[in-house]
Structure formats: C-alpha cells, structure tokens
Write an enzyme that holds these catalytic residues in place. Structure first.
Site, mmCIF file in Angstrom:
data_model
loop_
_atom_site.group_PDB
_atom_site.id
_atom_site.type_symbol
_atom_site.label_atom_id
_atom_site.label_comp_id
_atom_site.label_asym_id
_atom_site.label_seq_id
_atom_site.Cartn_x
_atom_site.Cartn_y
_atom_site.Cartn_z
ATOM 1 N N LYS A 109 54.511 10.167 -46.784
ATOM 2 C CA LYS A 109 54.079 11.400 -46.144
ATOM 3 C C LYS A 109 52.958 11.955 -47.005
ATOM 4 C CE LYS A 109 55.204 16.160 -45.166
ATOM 5 N NZ LYS A 109 56.137 17.289 -45.418
ATOM 6 N N GLY A 170 57.573 26.500 -45.264
ATOM 7 C CA GLY A 170 58.582 27.424 -45.742
ATOM 8 C C GLY A 170 58.533 28.811 -45.144
ATOM 9 N N ALA A 197 56.680 21.451 -40.802
ATOM 10 C CA ALA A 197 56.470 22.689 -41.563
ATOM 11 C C ALA A 197 56.520 23.927 -40.671
ATOM 12 C CB ALA A 197 55.158 22.673 -42.335
ATOM 13 N N GLY A 198 57.137 24.966 -41.232
ATOM 14 C CA GLY A 198 57.151 26.276 -40.597
ATOM 15 C C GLY A 198 58.292 26.528 -39.636
ATOM 16 N N ASN A 219 62.806 21.347 -43.702
ATOM 17 C CA ASN A 219 63.547 21.359 -44.955
ATOM 18 C C ASN A 219 64.142 22.735 -45.223
ATOM 19 O OD1 ASN A 219 62.809 20.188 -48.368
ATOM 20 N ND2 ASN A 219 64.572 21.237 -47.577
ATOM 21 N N THR A 220 63.267 23.739 -45.435
ATOM 22 C CA THR A 220 63.709 25.054 -45.888
ATOM 23 C C THR A 220 64.689 25.701 -44.930
ATOM 24 O OG1 THR A 220 61.514 25.303 -46.897
ATOM 25 C CG2 THR A 220 62.891 27.264 -46.774
#
Length: 270
Positions: A109, A170, A197-198, A219-220
């Site tokens: 990635k 995040g 992301a986001g 992830n977050t």
C-alpha cells in the site's frame, strides 16, 4: 473475474486484485488497538482477509515485532504492508523494498504524504514512486485522491487497483466528496476501487459500496471504538448490505413524490 459484473446467484461475488480472489470486501488496519488480543478478535469478527501492517525500521535487527507478526500469520490473513508516514519518493520506495523482504510479498500500500494537517497524498510523488515500484515487480495499492487525471497516471504507471480517500486519515468524516467518488467509479468501471481513509461509521462504508466501490479499507473507526470487535462486525455487515444493494440495482431518485399504492380502483365515496 470482473468484480463489477458479478450477479447474485450466477457466480461467487469475489473481488480479484492482482490475481488474488478475495471474498471479504473489508480491509482492516492493525494500528492503535488497545491490545493484540482485541486486534485479533476484531480481525476474526470482521471476516477481513487482508490486513495492513506498517514497517518499523527499528524492529528489523532486534526482531521486536516478531510476536505481532506471528499473531498475524496465525490468523491466516493476507498482509498488505504500507509505507505509512513516508513523505518522499525515496523514503517510500526504500520502505517498500524493506517490507517486501521482511513480509515476503510484492504487495504494498503506497503512501507518499504531502501535507501534514490533512495527510493528503502528494500525488506527484505518488505517481513517480508507483512507476518505480511497478517496474521493480511490486503490486501497488496507491493511496490517492479522487482526481481522475492522477488515477489515469497511476494506472499508466502499472497500478491495477486504486485507493481514493474518503476523507483525511483518522478523521471519521466519511465520504467528503461523493460527486468525485462517483465520477471516479464511472470513469473506471472495471478497475478495482477501494475507499481508503476517513471512514467513521458503518453507514459511511455502506454508502461507498452502494456507489459501486469494490471494498473499503479502515483502521481508526474500529481500533478507537469503545468495543473494537463489535464495531468490526458492524462494518462487515454494513459492507455486505451496501454491496447487496448495489448488485440489486437501486431505484433512481425523483424530484416529485410517486404513490406506492395504485390510484386505479379506489373506492369512491359520495
């Protein structure tokens, strides 16, 4: 197999990237979890078959990350190393080369960060790094924006999948630019596209899948939830619902109301 043309009941609905067939459309990051045990449970409940891992240079000689690596191997998932935090082409390429040696995979990635506050990709450095890595036999998953010109250049560089951001890493804001994401999907109907992301809520992930995106990487939103394992399962269900909705060919929106009950045959009362 073209993942965008699979119809329910006719063939397994799998995603194919670089020759690998993946059943789960949720890709999960492995950072920031309260404990390794919670991470392992979140991965299991998510059903994810691909997890991202970051290379820490200082762990190479001391083997400090071996227990983590052993846990990931025991879970039987495919590893997608990333170049998180890299800000130059040289740094990203060097990190990718180290990751290939350590993890034994050509997958990477690719992140080349260009702005500190938003962690927005440096798309100029990204295209250059992608070209160098693809030429060297890497199978690159580029973290990019929804820009159509950048997407075309990444594909020309040798990338076979694109990973546009939904919002800053995040942030949990969801899909900041639905128009741009829809345009990207429409322009590249046969390219595997992963929103990366986001994403903050399962509803954000479902919305991406309803647009026709092939997968979501997050992830977050899971790692920082009060109950990461339960949130991982919620995301898995949301992605499944969004994918089913896309394949079911949703109704078009209208500006005016349309009665759901037929008006013919109504009783006439004097």
């Amino acid at each position: 197999m073209d993942a965008m043309n699979v119809k329910p009941g006719l063939a397994p609905d799998v995603l194919e990237v670089y020759g690998a067939q993946i059943s789960s459309r949720l890709l999960l990051g492995t950072a920031q979890y309260p404990s390794p045990a919670i991470l392992a449970e979140a991965i299991r409940l998510s059903g994810a078959e691909i997890v991202t891992v970051s290379l820490r240079r200082e762990s190479g000689a001391s083997l400090a990350g071996q227990s983590f690596w052993k846990m990931i191997q025991d879970l039987g998932v495919r590893v997608l190393p990333n170049t998180a935090g890299c800000k130059t082409v040289k740094e990203a390429v060097t990190t990718a080369e180290m990751a290939r040696e350590l993890f034994g995979t050509p997958w990477v990635k690719l992140e080349v960060i260009g702005e500190d506050d938003t962690l927005q990709p440096d798309v100029f450095g990204l295209v250059e790094a992608a070209r160098l890595l693809c030429r060297d036999g890497f199978e690159v998953f580029p973290y990019t924006t929804e820009d159509l010109v950048v997407a075309e250049k990444l594909l020309s560089a040798g990338c076979e999948v694109l990973m546009p951001w939904g919002a800053p890493i995040g942030s949990g804001r969801g899909l900041n630019n639905p128009y741009g994401l829809r345009s990207l999907r429409a322009h590249f109907p046969r390219v595997p596209l992963v929103v990366d992301a986001g994403i903050g809520l399962p509803s954000h992930a479902a919305a991406a899948m309803e647009m026709g995106y092939d997968a979501v990487l997050l992830n977050t939103a899971v790692a920082k939830a009060g109950d990461p394992a339960r949130m991982a399962r919620a995301f898995a269900r949301a992605l499944e619902a969004g994918r089913e909705a896309f394949l079911a060919d949703p109704m078009e929106t209208r500006d005016m109301a349309a009665p759901s009950t037929p008006v013919m045959g109504r009783a006439v009362l004097d």
